[in-house]
Design an enzyme around this catalytic site. Structure first.
Site, PDB file in Angstrom:
ATOM      1  N   GLY A 256      16.215  13.896   7.202  1.00  0.00           N
ATOM      2  CA  GLY A 256      17.646  14.096   6.945  1.00  0.00           C
ATOM      3  C   GLY A 256      17.826  14.567   5.521  1.00  0.00           C
TER       4      GLY A 256
ATOM      5  N   CYS B 193       9.802  11.555   6.972  1.00  0.00           N
ATOM      6  CA  CYS B 193      10.513  12.094   5.802  1.00  0.00           C
ATOM      7  C   CYS B 193      11.643  11.136   5.374  1.00  0.00           C
ATOM      8  CB  CYS B 193      11.014  13.500   6.086  1.00  0.00           C
ATOM      9  SG  CYS B 193      11.475  14.355   4.574  1.00  0.00           S
ATOM     10  N   TYR B 194      12.922  11.516   5.547  1.00  0.00           N
ATOM     11  CA  TYR B 194      14.005  10.581   5.189  1.00  0.00           C
ATOM     12  C   TYR B 194      13.804   9.255   5.925  1.00  0.00           C
ATOM     13  CZ  TYR B 194      18.686   8.584   4.667  1.00  0.00           C
ATOM     14  OH  TYR B 194      19.737   7.753   4.378  1.00  0.00           O
TER      15      TYR B 194
ATOM     16  N   HIS C 153       6.168  16.169   7.819  1.00  0.00           N
ATOM     17  CA  HIS C 153       6.745  16.388   9.159  1.00  0.00           C
ATOM     18  C   HIS C 153       5.642  16.688  10.182  1.00  0.00           C
ATOM     19  CE1 HIS C 153      11.044  16.584   8.078  1.00  0.00           C
ATOM     20  NE2 HIS C 153      10.571  16.960   6.895  1.00  0.00           N
TER      21      HIS C 153
ATOM     22  N   GLU D 273       6.012  16.997  13.256  1.00  0.00           N
ATOM     23  CA  GLU D 273       6.571  17.719  14.406  1.00  0.00           C
ATOM     24  C   GLU D 273       6.553  19.234  14.251  1.00  0.00           C
ATOM     25  OE1 GLU D 273       8.175  16.073  12.121  1.00  0.00           O
ATOM     26  OE2 GLU D 273      10.196  16.813  11.730  1.00  0.00           O
TER      27      GLU D 273
ATOM     28  N   SER E  87      26.703  33.178  33.775  1.00  0.00           N
ATOM     29  CA  SER E  87      26.630  34.514  33.175  1.00  0.00           C
ATOM     30  C   SER E  87      25.494  35.313  33.788  1.00  0.00           C
ATOM     31  CB  SER E  87      26.410  34.388  31.671  1.00  0.00           C
ATOM     32  OG  SER E  87      25.081  33.924  31.438  1.00  0.00           O
ATOM     33  N   GLY E  88      24.622  34.631  34.537  1.00  0.00           N
ATOM     34  CA  GLY E  88      23.463  35.325  35.097  1.00  0.00           C
ATOM     35  C   GLY E  88      22.274  35.257  34.161  1.00  0.00           C
ATOM     36  N   GLY E  89      22.479  34.743  32.932  1.00  0.00           N
ATOM     37  CA  GLY E  89      21.367  34.539  32.006  1.00  0.00           C
ATOM     38  C   GLY E  89      20.538  33.339  32.460  1.00  0.00           C
ATOM     39  N   VAL E  90      19.408  33.124  31.770  1.00  0.00           N
ATOM     40  CA  VAL E  90      18.485  32.061  32.181  1.00  0.00           C
ATOM     41  C   VAL E  90      19.185  30.692  32.192  1.00  0.00           C
ATOM     42  CG1 VAL E  90      16.274  30.950  31.671  1.00  0.00           C
ATOM     43  CG2 VAL E  90      16.646  33.320  30.990  1.00  0.00           C
ATOM     44  N   ASP E  91      19.877  30.369  31.099  1.00  0.00           N
ATOM     45  CA  ASP E  91      20.405  29.009  30.949  1.00  0.00           C
ATOM     46  C   ASP E  91      21.469  28.697  31.998  1.00  0.00           C
ATOM     47  OD1 ASP E  91      18.852  29.231  28.723  1.00  0.00           O
ATOM     48  OD2 ASP E  91      20.537  29.591  27.368  1.00  0.00           O
ATOM     49  N   SER E  92      22.437  29.604  32.153  1.00  0.00           N
ATOM     50  CA  SER E  92      23.505  29.276  33.104  1.00  0.00           C
ATOM     51  C   SER E  92      22.980  29.375  34.533  1.00  0.00           C
ATOM     52  CB  SER E  92      24.742  30.143  32.885  1.00  0.00           C
ATOM     53  OG  SER E  92      24.474  31.480  33.170  1.00  0.00           O
ATOM     54  N   SER E  93      21.984  30.230  34.784  1.00  0.00           N
ATOM     55  CA  SER E  93      21.412  30.301  36.139  1.00  0.00           C
ATOM     56  C   SER E  93      20.715  28.992  36.476  1.00  0.00           C
ATOM     57  CB  SER E  93      20.405  31.447  36.257  1.00  0.00           C
ATOM     58  OG  SER E  93      21.034  32.666  35.988  1.00  0.00           O
TER      59      SER E  93
ATOM     60  N   LYS F 291      14.644  26.669  25.021  1.00  0.00           N
ATOM     61  CA  LYS F 291      14.590  27.733  26.038  1.00  0.00           C
ATOM     62  C   LYS F 291      13.357  27.630  26.924  1.00  0.00           C
ATOM     63  CE  LYS F 291      16.957  31.125  26.105  1.00  0.00           C
ATOM     64  NZ  LYS F 291      18.266  31.223  26.770  1.00  0.00           N
TER      65      LYS F 291
END
Ligand code: XMP
Length: 533
Positions: free
Chosen positions: A75, A102-103, A189, A191, A243-249, A389
């Site tokens: 943070g 870290c923080y 970090h 990660e 929208s037909g994009g990956v995420d909304s599909s 993604k």
């Protein structure tokens, strides 16, 4: 079964009704760092389920969740500032293994009465540390290893009962632990991919220290989400912004598996789509396509162009497009009747870059920060909100969505509106659609389509003088952009052979009226973003 309710505008969880006591979960407690979801993702890559929650989560909520381990994130604050996020020190007595990063490491030291102060030398970037490999956290790690540091404070004196387990040239406590209490901390970090053996360190924490079995898989995510959505929605109706994009599909197919015909997908053609895209989306999701969904296509081009006329400022454009989308969805919901939920394919980078929580606004992704302040739905469901993604793609494959859809490159909700610098007009949309079509076709022919993470043509707002035939031209410059990226939070320019670029330039100038220059964008992210606006 886990059922949680989000405040859609802050992303905060404000109610946790049920928990799955059997599923191994690692809790990532968010103190405002940029890499918090990367931590969760590293844990999930170890096949252990992880969730990020704000540090305001109460001890009771933590106990109900029954986590196998807790990770305190980094943070931007200093632990000794009175306004900085803290936590009740009783958390260290729960017997749950904790890793502070870290923080988070400084907070652990501070709350347990060690000393944290401003480091005489700040460390940023790659740093070499010497680690004590007899620590369970560093088992199998090389004694000298490269890690990623980013700190101005440091742990000057570890709390009683702790020992130092790693040091760097300028940091006397690069890691510390009190193994008896299962408390571990790293100033660096683990990660981020620049920490060479970071994945191994996270894996040591979740397996050796937390004792996880690692039996979680992405299909468990899909199954759990479907159950969770069914529980939440019941017999009520939802409208999915498709929208037909990956995420909304992926969100649409997930929702349709969960609630079947109670879902209606609404696809808005805002006139800012790629060439032929409206018809392509309709062919997949509409009548006669492979999915038996309720599907409505709304042709709203004129409405969007009118609202965008004369607007140049990128954030303003994003907000207008976001608002218009919602108004169209509301109108469609009224026609359907009694629709309680709006479903959106928001994913994690949309959330973090829209500046929710503690992080800074980069741009308002239309389905997050671009939402109008008043939305006529009872609740918003964002089933993919915590995924990156590539994780969304994995979930899509688990759902049986064909590869040509899952592998599609991302396309932003505001569409070409954020690929046209300055005012949007129908003429500019035509130019960028045609140039983009050629660029994509040529990259596919050159076998580069699968290599690049995202590639497209954009339109600069620059017009310049050229000569074509014997005539002077004063036309637009098209920008070609192609980036390599997995997580879309960082990206580098794709190396495209010069001959391919030249071919694109020739075709675009010859075939697209109104263009007399083609530029190739070399910028990485950071400092650039992937989209131009
Ligand atoms: P930036 O330009 O922020 O893009 O580096 C990162 C990724 O997000 C996509 N993007 C969006 N996706 N709504 C979306 O659904 C948006 O408003 C939006 N803006 C950017 C972008 O295409 C890239 O994949």
């Amino acid at each position: 079964m886990c059922c949680q309710k989000f405040d859609c505008f802050t992303g905060r969880i404000f109610r946790r009704e049920k928990t799955d006591m059997e599923r191994e979960t690692v809790l990532v407690l968010d103190f405002g760092g940029q890499y918090n979801q990367l931590i969760a993702r590293c844990v999930r890559e170890c096949n252990v389920y992880a969730e990020v929650h704000p540090y305001t989560m109460t001890m009771d909520e933590i106990l109900k969740m029954n986590p196998k381990g807790i990770i305190f994130t980094g943070g931007p604050n200093s632990v000794y500032d009175s306004t900085s996020p803290h936590y009740d020190p009783a958390i260290f007595d729960l017997g749950i293994p904790i890793l502070g990063i870290c923080y988070g490491s400084q907070l652990m030291a501070y709350l347990l009465e060690g000393t944290v102060s401003t480091a005489p030398v700040s460390e940023y970037g790659k740093t070499t540390v010497s680690v004590n490999t007899s620590s369970r956290l560093f088992h199998g790690i090389e004694e000298t290893t490269d890690v990623w540091m980013s700190h101005t404070d440091y742990i000057e004196k570890v709390p009683d009962g702790f020992m130092v387990t790693a040091t760097s040239k300028d940091c006397p406590t690069a890691a510390m632990e009190c193994a008896g209490r299962k408390l571990y901390a790293t100033q660096f970090h683990p990660e981020v991919s620049h920490t060479r053996e970071g994945r191994k360190i996270i894996s040591n924490f979740v397996y050796t220290i937390c004792g996880c079995a690692g039996d979680w898989k992405m299909d468990s995510f899909v199954e759990a989400k479907i159950r969770e959505i069914r529980d939440k929605v019941g017999d009520r109706k939802a409208l999915c912004a498709l929208s037909g994009g990956v995420d909304s599909s992926v969100a649409a197919v997930l929702m349709s598996k969960a609630i079947g015909k109670n879902l209606t997908c609404v696809f808005v053609d805002h006139g800012l789509l790629r060439k032929n895209e409206g018809d392509e989306v309709e062919a997949v999701f509409g009548a006669g396509g492979p999915y038996e969904m309720n599907f409505i296509r709304v042709n709203a081009q004129e409405r969007f162009y009118e609202k965008l006329a004369g607007v140049e400022e990128p954030e303003k454009k994003r907000k207008i497009i976001g608002e218009e989308f919602i108004r169209v969805f509301e109108a469609e919901a009224k026609k359907i009747g009694a629709v309680d939920f709006l479903v959106q394919g928001t994913i994690y980078p949309d959330v973090i870059e829209s500046g929710l929580g503690e992080s800074a606004v980069i741009k308002s992704h239309h389905n997050v920060g671009g939402l109008p302040s008043c939305v006529d739905f009872k609740e918003i469901i964002e089933p993919l909100r915590m995924l990156f993604k590539d994780e969304v793609r994995k979930a899509g494959r688990e759902l049986g969505i064909p590869e040509y859809l899952v592998g599609r490159q991302p396309f932003p909700g505001p569409g070409l509106g954020v690929r046209i610098v300055g005012e949007v007009t129908a003429e500019k949309v035509r130019i960028v659609q045609d140039a983009d079509f050629i660029f994509r076709e040529e990259l596919e022919k050159a076998g580069l389509a699968g290599k690049a993470g995202q590639y497209f043509a954009a339109l600069s707002n620059m017009r310049s003088v050229g000569v074509m035939g014997d005539f002077r031209t004063y036309d637009y410059a098209v920008v070609l952009r192609s980036v390599d990226t997995d997580d879309f939070m960082t990206a580098s320019c794709t190396e495209i052979p010069f001959a391919v670029l030249q071919k694109c330039m020739n075709r675009i100038i010859n075939e697209v009226k109104g263009v007399n220059r083609v530029l190739f964008d070399l910028t990485s992210k950071p400092p650039g973003t992937i989209e131009l606006e």
